[in-house]
Write an enzyme that holds these catalytic residues in place. Structure first.
Site, mmCIF file in Angstrom:
data_model
loop_
_atom_site.group_PDB
_atom_site.id
_atom_site.type_symbol
_atom_site.label_atom_id
_atom_site.label_comp_id
_atom_site.label_asym_id
_atom_site.label_seq_id
_atom_site.Cartn_x
_atom_site.Cartn_y
_atom_site.Cartn_z
ATOM 1 N N LYS A 169 42.839 38.025 45.565
ATOM 2 C CA LYS A 169 42.752 36.696 44.955
ATOM 3 C C LYS A 169 43.135 35.594 45.943
ATOM 4 O O LYS A 169 44.096 35.741 46.710
ATOM 5 C CB LYS A 169 43.692 36.661 43.738
ATOM 6 C CG LYS A 169 43.690 35.397 42.947
ATOM 7 C CD LYS A 169 42.313 34.957 42.501
ATOM 8 C CE LYS A 169 41.564 36.021 41.728
ATOM 9 N NZ LYS A 169 40.122 35.737 41.561
ATOM 10 N N ARG A 174 38.902 41.722 33.830
ATOM 11 C CA ARG A 174 39.046 41.291 35.221
ATOM 12 C C ARG A 174 40.003 42.253 35.925
ATOM 13 O O ARG A 174 40.661 43.062 35.292
ATOM 14 C CB ARG A 174 39.547 39.848 35.275
ATOM 15 C CG ARG A 174 40.644 39.562 34.254
ATOM 16 C CD ARG A 174 41.613 38.573 34.723
ATOM 17 N NE ARG A 174 42.196 38.997 35.959
ATOM 18 C CZ ARG A 174 43.163 39.899 36.067
ATOM 19 N NH1 ARG A 174 43.679 40.468 34.992
ATOM 20 N NH2 ARG A 174 43.640 40.247 37.237
ATOM 21 N N ASP A 199 40.843 43.598 46.068
ATOM 22 C CA ASP A 199 39.519 43.765 45.448
ATOM 23 C C ASP A 199 38.565 44.534 46.341
ATOM 24 O O ASP A 199 37.630 45.170 45.871
ATOM 25 C CB ASP A 199 38.945 42.401 45.079
ATOM 26 C CG ASP A 199 39.781 41.777 43.979
ATOM 27 O OD1 ASP A 199 40.844 41.209 44.302
ATOM 28 O OD2 ASP A 199 39.415 41.921 42.805
ATOM 29 N N ALA A 204 40.039 44.511 39.773
ATOM 30 C CA ALA A 204 39.044 45.407 40.369
ATOM 31 C C ALA A 204 38.878 46.750 39.630
ATOM 32 O O ALA A 204 37.753 47.123 39.266
ATOM 33 C CB ALA A 204 39.383 45.612 41.846
HETATM 34 O O1 MRU Z 1 39.254 37.455 39.660
HETATM 35 P P1 MRU Z 1 40.084 38.600 39.157
HETATM 36 O O2 MRU Z 1 41.099 38.196 38.126
HETATM 37 O O3 MRU Z 1 39.238 39.771 38.742
HETATM 38 O O4 MRU Z 1 40.879 39.044 40.463
HETATM 39 C C1 MRU Z 1 41.832 40.042 40.377
HETATM 40 C C2 MRU Z 1 42.609 40.224 41.618
HETATM 41 O O5 MRU Z 1 42.400 39.595 42.623
HETATM 42 C C3 MRU Z 1 43.605 41.294 41.587
HETATM 43 O O6 MRU Z 1 44.742 40.956 42.313
HETATM 44 C C4 MRU Z 1 42.920 42.516 42.195
HETATM 45 O O7 MRU Z 1 41.734 42.801 41.520
HETATM 46 C C5 MRU Z 1 43.754 43.698 42.179
HETATM 47 S S1 MRU Z 1 43.598 44.457 40.618
HETATM 48 C C6 MRU Z 1 44.604 45.746 40.435
#
Ligand code: MRU
Length: 355
Positions: free
Chosen positions: A249, A50, A238, A52
Site C-alpha cells: 500500500k 481487499r 501485494d 492480496a
Molecule cells: O488496496 P488494498 O486494501 O487491497 O491493499 C491491501 C494492502 O496493501 C495490504 O497491505 C496487502 O494486500 C497485504 S494483505 C495481507
C-alpha cells in the site's frame, strides 16, 4: 486460536459466496451475497473485498460461481479474463486464477462446477494455515525484542494486513496475534493509510482482539521512528519481485526509508503466493492507479451515527492516486513467509523449481 473477524471475510453459501463488505467497515459490519461473476468482479474492483490473499481467494470463489450455469472452455476462459482484469497489483489474484485454470481445464466441463468449489475451498483452507505459519515464524522477532527491553514490543504497520485481508489471522498482524496469545506485551502503531484508510480496519480488528494499539496520521510515522518509539516495522505485500523489491500500500516505502535511516528493522510478511518469481524487480510490478475521488473525499461517521462522505477538495481537482508503492529490497531486513524468515537476496531459494 488467534483472532478471526466476527463474520468470515468470505464463505460459501450454496452456489454463492457471502462476503464481509469492507467498504462499510469500520462503521458497519454488513455481509453481501455474491451470486454472479459480475458481482464478484465488482466486489474486488470496488474493494468490498481487499487485501492480496483475500482478493485471490475471492477470485477463486468467483470462478466457481461463474461455472454454476456454464462450464465450457469458452466461458471458463472469459471468466478467468474478467477476474484477472479487476485489480493489477496483487499477484495473488493471478496466482489463484492460474491454480483454478490448471485444476479445471483438463476436466470434462460436467465435472468442473464441483471441482471449482472444492479448489476454492482448498485455497481458503490453505490460506488459514499459511497465515498461521507466518505468525508462528514471525513471533520470534517480537519475542527477541521482548527479552531485550521493558515494556511492550512496539510494532509499526501500514494498511491492513490482518484477518480482514486474508482467510486467517493475517500476514503482518499474524505475529502480533501470536505474541498476544503467548502473553508477550505488544503495542501496535497503526497509520491511517489515506486515502482509503485501511488503517482504520487494522485498528478495528486489533480493538476486537484486545491488542493495544494507537492510530496515527500517516505523516507521523517518521517522527515516531526517529524518536526511538518503534522497535520494528512489519507490513504486508501485494507483490514481491524475485529480487525482494516489494509492492505494498502506498506509504510503505516512506516507512521503510525512515526505518533504514534510524536502524529500525523493516519486515515484509507475505505468503509465497505473493512472490512473483517471474517478475525480476520492482520496476516491473504494475502499480494500480485509482480515481481522484478517493483523494478528494473522506468517509466517516457523524455525531448522530450516520456514515457520510465529505468532499475535501473541489470535484475536478487534479489528484493522482497511485494505490501502491515499491519498497526496494535494500531497505528490507527480512521477508517473512510461511517457510520462515529470509533476507530478500535469499528469496530465490524458495522458488518452486528449487523447492
Ligand atoms: O488496496 P488494498 O486494501 O487491497 O491493499 C491491501 C494492502 O496493501 C495490504 O497491505 C496487502 O494486500 C497485504 S494483505 C495481507
Amino acid at each position: 486460536m488467534s483472532y478471526q473477524p466476527p463474520t468470515p471475510t468470505i464463505a460459501r453459501d450454496g452456489d454463492s459466496a457471502i462476503i464481509l463488505d469492507q467498504t462499510r467497515l469500520p462503521y458497519r459490519s454488513c455481509t453481501l451475497r455474491l451470486a454472479t461473476l459480475e458481482a464478484v468482479a465488482t466486489a474486488i474492483r470496488s474493494m468490498q473485498v481487499r487485501g492480496a490473499p483475500l482478493i485471490g481467494a475471492t477470485a477463486a470463489f468467483g470462478v466457481a460461481i461463474a461455472l454454476n450455469e456454464n462450464a465450457d472452455d469458452a466461458h471458463l476462459a472469459q471468466t478467468l479474463d474478467t477476474l484477472a482484469a479487476t485489480r493489477p497489483t496483487a499477484v495473488n489474484l493471478h496466482w489463484a486464477l492460474a491454480r483454478m485454470r490448471e485444476r479445471l481445464l483438463p476436466l470434462d466441463p460436467s465435472m468442473r462446477h464441483e471441482a471449482a468449489w472444492a479448489e476454492a475451498e482448498a485455497i481458503r483452507r490453505s490460506d488459514f494455515e499459511t497465515c498461521t505459519a507466518i505468525g508462528q515464524h514471525g513471533v520470534a522477532l517480537l519475542q527477541r525484542i521482548a527479552t531485550q527491553r521493558d515494556g511492550p514490543v512496539r510494532v509499526m504497520t501500514h494498511c491492513n494486513a490482518g484477518a480482514l485481508a486474508t482467510l486467517g489471522p493475517g500476514t503482518a498482524l499474524a505475529p502480533i496475534y501470536e505474541a498476544q496469545r503467548r502473553g508477550i506485551p505488544v503495542k501496535v502503531w497503526v497509520s491511517e493509510t489515506r486515502p482509503r484508510n485501511q488503517g482504520l480496519l487494522t485498528a478495528w480488528e486489533l480493538r476486537q482482539a484486545g491488542v493495544r494499539h494507537a492510530l496515527i496520521a500517516d505523516n507521523a510515522a517518521g517522527i515516531l521512528i526517529a524518536r526511538g518509539e518503534v522497535d520494528l516495522v512489519i507490513t504486508g505485500a501485494d507483490r514481491v519481485a524475485a529480487n525482494g523489491d516489494s509492492a505494498n500500500k502506498v506509504g510503505t516505502y516512506l516507512k521503510a526509508l525512515a526505518a533504514k535511516d534510524n536502524g529500525v528493522p523493516f519486515y515484509i510478511a507475505a505468503p509465497l503466493s505473493t512472490v512473483d518469481f517471474s517478475c525480476p524487480d520492482g520496476a516491473h510490478i504494475p502499480i494500480e492507479d485509482r480515481g481522484a475521488d478517493e483523494v478528494c473525499t473522506i468517509t466517516g461517521e457523524n455525531e448522530t451515527g450516520e456514515v457520510v462522505s465529505l468532499r475535501l477538495a473541489p470535484a475536478g481537482t487534479d489528484a493522482p492516486n497511485p494505490a501502491f508503492d515499491v519498497t526496494p529490497a535494500r531497505l528490507i531486513t527480512g521477508i517473512l513467509t510461511e517457510f520462515g524468515i529470509c533476507a530478500p537476496s535469499e528469496l530465490s531459494k524458495l522458488a518452486p523449481e528449487s523447492a
